[in-house]
Every structure is written in C-alpha cells, then in structure tokens.
Design an enzyme around this catalytic site. Structure first.
Site, mmCIF file in Angstrom:
data_model
loop_
_atom_site.group_PDB
_atom_site.id
_atom_site.type_symbol
_atom_site.label_atom_id
_atom_site.label_comp_id
_atom_site.label_asym_id
_atom_site.label_seq_id
_atom_site.Cartn_x
_atom_site.Cartn_y
_atom_site.Cartn_z
ATOM 1 N N ASP A 34 0.850 -1.192 0.000
ATOM 2 C CA ASP A 34 0.000 0.000 0.000
ATOM 3 C C ASP A 34 0.887 1.244 0.000
ATOM 4 O OD1 ASP A 34 -3.234 0.507 0.938
ATOM 5 O OD2 ASP A 34 -1.843 2.200 1.016
ATOM 6 N N ILE A 35 0.507 2.235 -0.793
ATOM 7 C CA ILE A 35 1.317 3.457 -0.923
ATOM 8 C C ILE A 35 1.268 4.310 0.354
ATOM 9 C CG2 ILE A 35 -0.448 5.020 -1.875
ATOM 10 C CD1 ILE A 35 1.641 5.739 -4.068
ATOM 11 N N ASN A 88 -12.941 -3.033 2.539
ATOM 12 C CA ASN A 88 -13.909 -1.944 2.573
ATOM 13 C C ASN A 88 -14.808 -2.065 1.346
ATOM 14 O OD1 ASN A 88 -12.813 -0.779 4.931
ATOM 15 N ND2 ASN A 88 -11.213 0.219 3.736
ATOM 16 N N GLY A 94 -15.725 3.362 3.699
ATOM 17 C CA GLY A 94 -14.459 4.045 3.468
ATOM 18 C C GLY A 94 -13.735 3.578 2.224
ATOM 19 N N HIS A 101 -10.294 -4.948 -3.499
ATOM 20 C CA HIS A 101 -8.970 -5.187 -2.932
ATOM 21 C C HIS A 101 -9.111 -5.571 -1.472
ATOM 22 C CE1 HIS A 101 -10.022 -0.948 -2.603
ATOM 23 N NE2 HIS A 101 -9.350 -0.919 -1.461
ATOM 24 N N HIS A 103 -7.148 -5.564 2.097
ATOM 25 C CA HIS A 103 -6.014 -5.043 2.857
ATOM 26 C C HIS A 103 -5.496 -6.162 3.756
ATOM 27 C CE1 HIS A 103 -6.850 -0.637 2.200
ATOM 28 N NE2 HIS A 103 -8.064 -1.099 2.010
#
Ligand code: 5GP
Ligand code: ZN
Length: 115
Positions: A34-35, A88, A94, A101, A103
């Site tokens: 994750d960026i 999400n 959110g 995707h 997380h």
C-alpha cells in the site's frame, strides 16, 4: 459503485501504466505494498480482472484467489503474531478505490471495534 476501467488506478497498476511495489503476481491476482501504509506491513491483494467491490463479485472463484493468496502471503512473510484482513465495500465503509482489494495488515496491535 460504478467506475470506468480505463481510469481505474488498480487496472493501470495491473497493466504496468502506474508503478507499484509487487510482492506477488499471477494471472488472476497480484499483491502490492500500500502506498500509504497503516501498519508496519500493509499489502493490497487485488484481482487482475476489474470488479468494482466485494458487492459486485459474481464469480466466486475470485474469493478463493484473493483470500487464498492473502493467507499465503501472510504465511510466507511470517505474520505469526497475527494479521488483519479488511475489505472496505461501498461509500460508508471508506472504500476509496472502486476495484476490489483486500487489505492485509500486520506488525502492530489492532483495535476493535474498527473505526
Ligand atoms: P480503500 O480505502 O479503497 O479500502 O483502500 C484503497 C487503498 O489503496 C488505500 O489504502 C490507499 O493507500 C491505496 N492506494 C491508493 N492509490 C494507490 C496507488 O497508486 N498505489 C498503491 N500501492 N496503493 C494505492
Ligand atoms: Zn480496475
């Protein structure tokens, strides 16, 4: 949650049009860092095919690919103290990127209930 695939960040990453730090990739799914990490380890497990959200999944094989790969990455990276998987889904959750995707987060204690 509608989106144009041509403008989708994760479709662009899948096509190599935007760089990302890949930790796994096959035909069906890829895993990137994750960026904006929210934990010492924060990865995104993403199906290559564009699906807007979990609510839009029609082919249940996507779940085997995404969930299976998440647990494989957790195992291979040695998340033995535990990890959290988050998907999400929709505006109130959110979700900010309208391409499914998962997380995968680890490396700290997570609170419950989630915010
Ligand atoms: P969401 O809020 O939709 O559940 O999660 C989207 C995630 O994608 C966020 O954690 C955000 O930091 C991450 N993200 C957004 N744009 C990029 C990008 O261009 N590259 C990477 N690696 N992660 C991104
Ligand atoms: Zn997409």
């Amino acid at each position: 949650m509608k989106s144009k695939m041509s403008e989708c960040i994760f479709c662009k990453i899948a096509k190599g049009e935007i760089p990302a730090d890949f930790v796994y990739r096959d035909e069906t799914v890829f895993v990137i860092r994750d960026i904006t990490p929210q934990a010492p380890a924060h990865f995104l497990v993403i199906p290559t095919r564009h699906v807007a959200s979990a609510a839009e999944v029609a082919d249940l094989a996507i779940w085997a690919a995404v969930m299976g790969r998440a647990t494989e990455v957790a195992r291979s990276l040695g998340f033995t103290d535990g990890y959290r998987m988050v998907i999400n889904t929709g505006v109130q959750s959110g979700q900010t990127v309208p391409h499914l995707h998962l997380h995968l987060l680890s490396g700290r204690v997570f609170g419950w209930p989630p915010g």
